[in-house]
Design a protein around this motif. Sequence first.
Motif, PDB file in Angstrom:
ATOM      1  N   GLY A 142       5.396  19.587 -73.097  1.00 47.12           N
ATOM      2  CA  GLY A 142       4.521  18.427 -72.952  1.00 47.12           C
ATOM      3  C   GLY A 142       3.298  18.412 -73.836  1.00 47.12           C
ATOM      4  N   LEU A 154      10.281   9.145 -76.201  1.00 49.11           N
ATOM      5  CA  LEU A 154      10.367   9.049 -74.746  1.00 49.11           C
ATOM      6  C   LEU A 154      10.808   7.656 -74.320  1.00 49.11           C
ATOM      7  N   GLN A 163      15.272  11.637 -68.398  1.00 48.44           N
ATOM      8  CA  GLN A 163      14.152  12.180 -67.634  1.00 48.44           C
ATOM      9  C   GLN A 163      13.534  13.344 -68.392  1.00 48.44           C
ATOM     10  N   ILE A 164      12.257  13.590 -68.107  1.00 44.89           N
ATOM     11  CA  ILE A 164      11.520  14.685 -68.721  1.00 44.89           C
ATOM     12  C   ILE A 164      11.309  15.776 -67.691  1.00 44.89           C
ATOM     13  N   TRP A 165      11.642  17.008 -68.076  1.00 44.65           N
ATOM     14  CA  TRP A 165      11.271  18.172 -67.279  1.00 44.65           C
ATOM     15  C   TRP A 165      10.071  18.778 -67.987  1.00 44.65           C
ATOM     16  N   PHE A 166       8.903  18.559 -67.419  1.00 44.94           N
ATOM     17  CA  PHE A 166       7.626  18.889 -68.052  1.00 44.94           C
ATOM     18  C   PHE A 166       7.192  20.285 -67.608  1.00 44.94           C
ATOM     19  N   ALA A 196       3.456  10.818 -70.009  1.00 43.92           N
ATOM     20  CA  ALA A 196       4.908  10.986 -69.915  1.00 43.92           C
ATOM     21  C   ALA A 196       5.471  10.212 -68.737  1.00 43.92           C
ATOM     22  N   SER A 197       4.793  10.284 -67.602  1.00 43.54           N
ATOM     23  CA  SER A 197       5.313   9.646 -66.395  1.00 43.54           C
ATOM     24  C   SER A 197       5.294   8.129 -66.486  1.00 43.54           C
ATOM     25  N   THR A 202       9.656  11.620 -64.767  1.00 42.74           N
ATOM     26  CA  THR A 202       9.177  12.954 -65.121  1.00 42.74           C
ATOM     27  C   THR A 202       9.078  13.831 -63.887  1.00 42.74           C
ATOM     28  N   VAL A 237       4.847  10.932 -60.575  1.00 42.40           N
ATOM     29  CA  VAL A 237       5.526  12.225 -60.501  1.00 42.40           C
ATOM     30  C   VAL A 237       5.572  12.668 -59.041  1.00 42.40           C
TER      31      VAL A 237
END
Length: 283
Positions: A142, A154, A163-166, A196-197, A202, A237
Motif C-alpha cells: 500500500g 486500482l 480486491q486489495i489485500w493491504f 484504496a478503500s 479492501t 474497510v
Amino acid sequence: MGSKLSVNNHRADIIGLTYIYPVLSRRAGGLSIGINFNTNNTCNWRCVYCQVPNLSIGAAPDIDFELLAKELRLFLGDVLHGDFYDRFEVDADKRVIKDIAIAGNGEPTTLKEFARAVGLIGQIATEAGVFPSSDYVLISNGSLIHLPRVQEGLRVLNEYHGQIWFKFDSATEEGRRLVNNSTQSCQAAVENLLIASQLCPTKLQTCLFDFAGRGLPDTEKQAYLEVLKQVWEHSKVRRIMLYTIARPSAQPEAEQLAKLPADILEAFAGEIRELGFEVTVSV
C-alpha cells in the motif's frame, strides 16, 4: 511429474514460467494463481519475514506484455483442461481456482505500467471463464497508492470486481521500521488505506510473529486497535486477516523469528471483533 504443491512452497519458478506461478494458499483456501511482476527480486520494503532470496531495494522491471499474456493463457489452459492437478498432486478438495493474485517477489505497484498489466490479466482471465467466479486480488504493502498511476490500476482492478489485500503489520513507527524496514509513517499508510478503500474493496492483512522472544507486545496491540477505530470511522474497510509466518524467512533476521501460537492470534482477533470488524485467523 511436478513437485507436490503445499502451503510451504511459494517458489515463483516452480513451473518454469517467468511471470506465473501456482500456490496452495492458506489464506485463499485453494489454488491461487500468482502473478510476479518483480522478477528481479526487488521491493521498496524489506520485511524481515520475506521468503524471497537475494532481495534488494528497487522497483519491478519493465514487463514483456506479450510473454505475460502467453504464459497466463498457457497456464490457465493447463489448469482448466490439462493434467496440472495430477502432475502436482493437488488434493481433490483444492482443485479449484480460488483467485488470481498479483503478488510475487516484491511490491507489484512499483511496476511503471501497472494499470495496463492489471487490465491485461483481467481480460485474459475473463476470456478463459475464470472471472468472475474466481477472485482477482492485489496483495500490496500500500505504500504507493497515493500515486495517480497506481490509482488508475486500482480502478481497473475494480472493473473486474477485484480486491486489495493491504499489508499493515504494525501501527507504530518503531514496529514498521523493525518489521518492514519502512520509513513511511503510520499516518501515511492509513491515508493510503483510505484512498484504496474508495477505489476498490479492501481488506487488511497483518502478519504477526514473535521477534526475538518479545511475543506480541501490548503496545503494538493497543496502537493497532486505535488505528482500526480511525479506519472504521473513515472507510468501508471491514475485513481483517491475521496470520503468522509459515515459511522460512530468507532475510538476515530469520533466526529471530518464530510463529505466534494460535491462541494468541485468536485472542487478539477477539479484541478486533469487538470493534465490529470481520476477522479471519490463519496459522
